[in-house]
Scaffold this motif. Sequence first.
Motif, PDB file in Angstrom:
ATOM      1  N   ASN A 124     -17.922 -22.109  25.132  1.00  0.00           N
ATOM      2  CA  ASN A 124     -16.486 -22.157  25.380  1.00  0.00           C
ATOM      3  C   ASN A 124     -16.037 -21.164  26.446  1.00  0.00           C
ATOM      4  O   ASN A 124     -15.064 -21.411  27.170  1.00  0.00           O
ATOM      5  CB  ASN A 124     -15.717 -21.898  24.078  1.00  0.00           C
ATOM      6  N   ARG A 139     -12.464 -31.117  26.263  1.00  0.00           N
ATOM      7  CA  ARG A 139     -12.374 -30.195  25.134  1.00  0.00           C
ATOM      8  C   ARG A 139     -11.923 -30.945  23.883  1.00  0.00           C
ATOM      9  O   ARG A 139     -10.972 -31.721  23.915  1.00  0.00           O
ATOM     10  CB  ARG A 139     -11.392 -29.070  25.449  1.00  0.00           C
ATOM     11  N   LYS A 141     -12.102 -30.867  19.190  1.00  0.00           N
ATOM     12  CA  LYS A 141     -12.144 -30.009  18.015  1.00  0.00           C
ATOM     13  C   LYS A 141     -12.741 -30.763  16.838  1.00  0.00           C
ATOM     14  O   LYS A 141     -12.429 -31.935  16.614  1.00  0.00           O
ATOM     15  CB  LYS A 141     -10.737 -29.522  17.653  1.00  0.00           C
ATOM     16  N   TRP A 146     -13.497 -25.521  18.101  1.00  0.00           N
ATOM     17  CA  TRP A 146     -13.337 -26.122  19.423  1.00  0.00           C
ATOM     18  C   TRP A 146     -14.668 -26.164  20.161  1.00  0.00           C
ATOM     19  O   TRP A 146     -15.531 -25.308  19.971  1.00  0.00           O
ATOM     20  CB  TRP A 146     -12.318 -25.343  20.245  1.00  0.00           C
ATOM     21  N   ASN A 171     -12.416 -35.051  23.518  1.00  0.00           N
ATOM     22  CA  ASN A 171     -11.026 -35.086  23.071  1.00  0.00           C
ATOM     23  C   ASN A 171     -10.628 -36.421  22.447  1.00  0.00           C
ATOM     24  O   ASN A 171      -9.474 -36.600  22.046  1.00  0.00           O
ATOM     25  CB  ASN A 171     -10.087 -34.774  24.247  1.00  0.00           C
TER      26      ASN A 171
END
Length: 296
Positions: A124, A139, A141, A146, A171
Amino acid sequence: MFDRLEEIFCEVDDFCKAFEEQWDAYLIGRGATPRGPEPGLCESEIITLLLALHSSGYKYLKNFYNGPMGAVLRRYFPGMPCYERFVTLQKKAFIPLMFFLFSRLGQKTGIYYIASTALPVCHNRRIQRHKTFAGLADRGKTTMGWFFGFKLHLVFNELNEIVALKLTPGNVSDTAPVRSLTKDLIGKLFGDKGYIGKKLAEDLLRRGLALFTRVRKNMKSLPISLLDKALLNNRNMAETIIGKIKAFSSLNLPKHRLPINAFLHIIAAVTAYQLYPIPPENIAFYSPNPPAITIG
């Protein structure tokens, strides 16, 4: 896999020969003649080596190729070039390996499980400096936090075989690719709480696929049969399958410098699992403490 290496190679080679005849019929031309020395390995040999890598438990292609395992494999494939040359050559096996995977997809049994897993491409802290997958990865989660990379979405049957798969940016929500993944499936589909959605459940049910998920604390559960409860409890097997694919495969995407090589290794990892799926177990049709569940 190594005790059946010759058998696997023969299966891959027979497929590649049949595939090449079909594929050539749709090509306009072969293009310019490649420069440099002869590659030394054909597509079926490259695919076999990739499948061996992703069944070996090695995390890095370089350690596998230049280590003791590579020395053993050179007895079977005397034309193996140096590691750097193999990295260059491996992408020529992308298309035949992809179609070989499609030919190995599991049976449509009517009972399916769906799950996804994150495939990070960098730490990250390095997101802003990352260039290899710029414009492709994103990106996202998960329950683990994340990450920056991709999501691999998989559908399994109760025989622990992969029936459908899709790779998306990180995403993309878990529910987004469900319709396309299950477009040819009918029966029952079991997922975790990430697949809860009334509209999704209604759309799937209209074409013959009933979606079963666990419920959140603020939701009311609906009654279902003991058999469906047992099948839903068995959904954790999807996590076990994903864990096996990651444990025995070289899915270290940050180590790749070309996206096509990373995607090639993802396909090889899934194909290697399909050759040796986890044997199914008898489902316990009774649970003394059944979980709260819902449909849709």
